[in-house]
Design a protein around this motif. Sequence first.
Motif, PDB file in Angstrom:
ATOM      1  N   CYS A 139      10.917 -14.486  -3.960  1.00 24.02           N
ATOM      2  CA  CYS A 139      11.231 -14.656  -5.620  1.00 24.02           C
ATOM      3  C   CYS A 139      10.315 -13.665  -6.355  1.00 24.02           C
ATOM      4  O   CYS A 139      10.866 -13.452  -7.357  1.00 24.02           O
ATOM      5  CB  CYS A 139      10.762 -16.060  -5.786  1.00 24.02           C
ATOM      6  SG  CYS A 139      11.970 -17.327  -4.874  1.00 24.02           S
ATOM      7  N   ALA A 140       9.198 -13.547  -5.484  1.00 24.75           N
ATOM      8  CA  ALA A 140       8.383 -12.448  -6.518  1.00 24.75           C
ATOM      9  C   ALA A 140       9.002 -11.021  -6.545  1.00 24.75           C
ATOM     10  O   ALA A 140       8.983 -10.390  -7.487  1.00 24.75           O
ATOM     11  CB  ALA A 140       7.133 -12.216  -5.544  1.00 24.75           C
ATOM     12  N   ASP A 141       9.596 -11.033  -5.317  1.00 22.95           N
ATOM     13  CA  ASP A 141      10.549  -9.430  -5.440  1.00 22.95           C
ATOM     14  C   ASP A 141      11.690  -9.525  -6.480  1.00 22.95           C
ATOM     15  O   ASP A 141      12.013  -8.372  -7.150  1.00 22.95           O
ATOM     16  CB  ASP A 141      11.050  -9.040  -4.188  1.00 22.95           C
ATOM     17  CG  ASP A 141      10.013  -8.202  -3.303  1.00 22.95           C
ATOM     18  OD1 ASP A 141       9.205  -7.964  -3.810  1.00 22.95           O
ATOM     19  OD2 ASP A 141      10.310  -8.188  -1.884  1.00 22.95           O
ATOM     20  N   ILE A 142      12.228 -10.855  -6.424  1.00 21.28           N
ATOM     21  CA  ILE A 142      13.505 -10.845  -7.654  1.00 21.28           C
ATOM     22  C   ILE A 142      12.816 -10.798  -8.980  1.00 21.28           C
ATOM     23  O   ILE A 142      13.428 -10.053  -9.754  1.00 21.28           O
ATOM     24  CB  ILE A 142      13.986 -12.406  -7.430  1.00 21.28           C
ATOM     25  CG1 ILE A 142      14.995 -12.202  -6.038  1.00 21.28           C
ATOM     26  CG2 ILE A 142      14.661 -12.631  -8.620  1.00 21.28           C
ATOM     27  CD1 ILE A 142      15.392 -13.670  -5.784  1.00 21.28           C
ATOM     28  N   LEU A 143      11.543 -11.067  -9.216  1.00 20.56           N
ATOM     29  CA  LEU A 143      10.921 -10.903 -10.699  1.00 20.56           C
ATOM     30  C   LEU A 143      10.882  -9.505 -10.783  1.00 20.56           C
ATOM     31  O   LEU A 143      10.975  -9.129 -11.953  1.00 20.56           O
ATOM     32  CB  LEU A 143       9.661 -11.673 -10.829  1.00 20.56           C
ATOM     33  CG  LEU A 143       9.594 -13.210 -10.772  1.00 20.56           C
ATOM     34  CD1 LEU A 143       8.401 -13.961 -10.913  1.00 20.56           C
ATOM     35  CD2 LEU A 143      10.579 -13.712 -12.084  1.00 20.56           C
ATOM     36  N   ALA A 144      10.269  -8.809 -10.020  1.00 16.03           N
ATOM     37  CA  ALA A 144      10.136  -7.282  -9.897  1.00 16.03           C
ATOM     38  C   ALA A 144      11.400  -6.554 -10.144  1.00 16.03           C
ATOM     39  O   ALA A 144      11.410  -5.450 -11.097  1.00 16.03           O
ATOM     40  CB  ALA A 144       9.147  -6.863  -8.781  1.00 16.03           C
ATOM     41  N   ILE A 145      12.316  -6.969  -9.558  1.00 16.30           N
ATOM     42  CA  ILE A 145      13.547  -6.292  -9.548  1.00 16.30           C
ATOM     43  C   ILE A 145      14.283  -6.456 -10.855  1.00 16.30           C
ATOM     44  O   ILE A 145      14.852  -5.612 -11.695  1.00 16.30           O
ATOM     45  CB  ILE A 145      14.551  -6.589  -8.605  1.00 16.30           C
ATOM     46  CG1 ILE A 145      14.062  -5.897  -7.232  1.00 16.30           C
ATOM     47  CG2 ILE A 145      16.119  -5.817  -8.823  1.00 16.30           C
ATOM     48  CD1 ILE A 145      15.003  -6.572  -5.987  1.00 16.30           C
ATOM     49  N   ALA A 146      14.041  -7.817 -11.322  1.00 19.69           N
ATOM     50  CA  ALA A 146      14.725  -8.234 -12.593  1.00 19.69           C
ATOM     51  C   ALA A 146      14.116  -7.525 -13.847  1.00 19.69           C
ATOM     52  O   ALA A 146      14.750  -7.352 -14.840  1.00 19.69           O
ATOM     53  CB  ALA A 146      14.582  -9.885 -12.820  1.00 19.69           C
ATOM     54  N   ALA A 147      12.797  -7.494 -13.659  1.00 14.92           N
ATOM     55  CA  ALA A 147      11.987  -6.704 -14.736  1.00 14.92           C
ATOM     56  C   ALA A 147      12.509  -5.359 -15.066  1.00 14.92           C
ATOM     57  O   ALA A 147      12.738  -4.983 -16.044  1.00 14.92           O
ATOM     58  CB  ALA A 147      10.602  -6.714 -14.317  1.00 14.92           C
ATOM     59  N   GLU A 148      12.604  -4.715 -13.916  1.00 15.67           N
ATOM     60  CA  GLU A 148      13.200  -3.182 -14.047  1.00 15.67           C
ATOM     61  C   GLU A 148      14.626  -3.310 -14.560  1.00 15.67           C
ATOM     62  O   GLU A 148      14.781  -2.390 -15.395  1.00 15.67           O
ATOM     63  CB  GLU A 148      13.125  -2.512 -12.761  1.00 15.67           C
ATOM     64  CG  GLU A 148      13.418  -1.042 -12.665  1.00 15.67           C
ATOM     65  CD  GLU A 148      15.040  -0.885 -12.602  1.00 15.67           C
ATOM     66  OE1 GLU A 148      15.544   0.277 -12.972  1.00 15.67           O
ATOM     67  OE2 GLU A 148      15.880  -1.820 -12.300  1.00 15.67           O
ATOM     68  N   ALA A 149      15.632  -4.144 -14.241  1.00 13.62           N
ATOM     69  CA  ALA A 149      16.784  -3.922 -14.362  1.00 13.62           C
ATOM     70  C   ALA A 149      17.076  -4.487 -16.049  1.00 13.62           C
ATOM     71  O   ALA A 149      17.585  -3.977 -16.633  1.00 13.62           O
ATOM     72  CB  ALA A 149      17.570  -5.090 -13.752  1.00 13.62           C
TER      73      ALA A 149
END
Length: 340
Positions: A132-142
């Motif tokens: 979920c932590a990586d999902i937040l990081a990817i979602a921020a960039e997108a």
Amino acid sequence: MSTPLLVAMAQRKMSTSLIVSMALIWAMLFWGSNGQLTATFYATTCPNVSAIVRGVISNELQSDARITASLLRLHFHDCFVDGCDASVLLDNSTTIVSEKGAIPNAGSLRRFDAVDSIKTAVESACPGVVSCADILAIAAEASVNLSGGPSWNVLLGRRDSTTANFNLANTALPAPFENLTILIAKFAAQGLDTTDLVALSGGHTFGRAQCSSFIGRLYNFNNSGSPDPTLNTTYLATLRQRCPQNGDQTVLANFDPRTPDGFDNAYFSNLQTLEGLLQSDQELFSTSGAATVAIVNSFSSNQNTFFQNFATSMIKMGNISPLTGTNGQIRTDCKRVNGR
């Protein structure tokens, strides 16, 4: 469209891409090894994860113009509390006091349901693989890129925490009414410097804030009986109309009154004309003799410079104390710890 204009647009795109790529390389050299994160972490286990995350956000964006700013804020509020470990997503339980109820988060953070939708889509493609932590990081960039901002290769490999820190969320996160000295100290505590502070504050180039976050500037600033003197008087009148002294303080105002949903460098131009919405915004430009003033001026005059520094600072922020290796877990439900 004329050929010269097409060439100019292509050159500008290449310039921005090169700048962001250089920012990534520089950030990886200085911070990438500390948290053992890498841009290719899911290359074999979930190669389409970024496309999946971006696809869900794109769909949600059709009905919610605020989602991109909201997802960026979630990543920021996560990383400033015990590092980028998705602790901000955990609900209350018998063993956890959720960070969602902390003063800086309650009424400010939103679209946890969108994170759940992203997680469901990712789990369908790659069960038990992506944190979920990586999902937040990817979602921020997108989110930034879908709104017209820069793109960068997100460093990945974080794992999820099994605890939350309600008390730290109340003290570590920057507050909208804090002065520049406090802001610099809070960023320094996370290993972020003054340039990071200004660049990441530029995330307020899109999104909204409740009247409660800035109403103190409009009527009785620091118990002076007068408004904040660093507020443009025309902008002050507009904000007072939106936020009457005894009105509903949950009413929203745009951070950027001109391009409220676009990611650009207008935020910094607004500071120059004394149209920063929050005290913490305007402090970057209106604090006499502050090093931040020159940085604001630089970002205002050159959007590519802002984009480069924002990408670098996001990579740096995303590497604050990540859980890696066998630490933490890969939550199957971002709202709760596995097995509880």
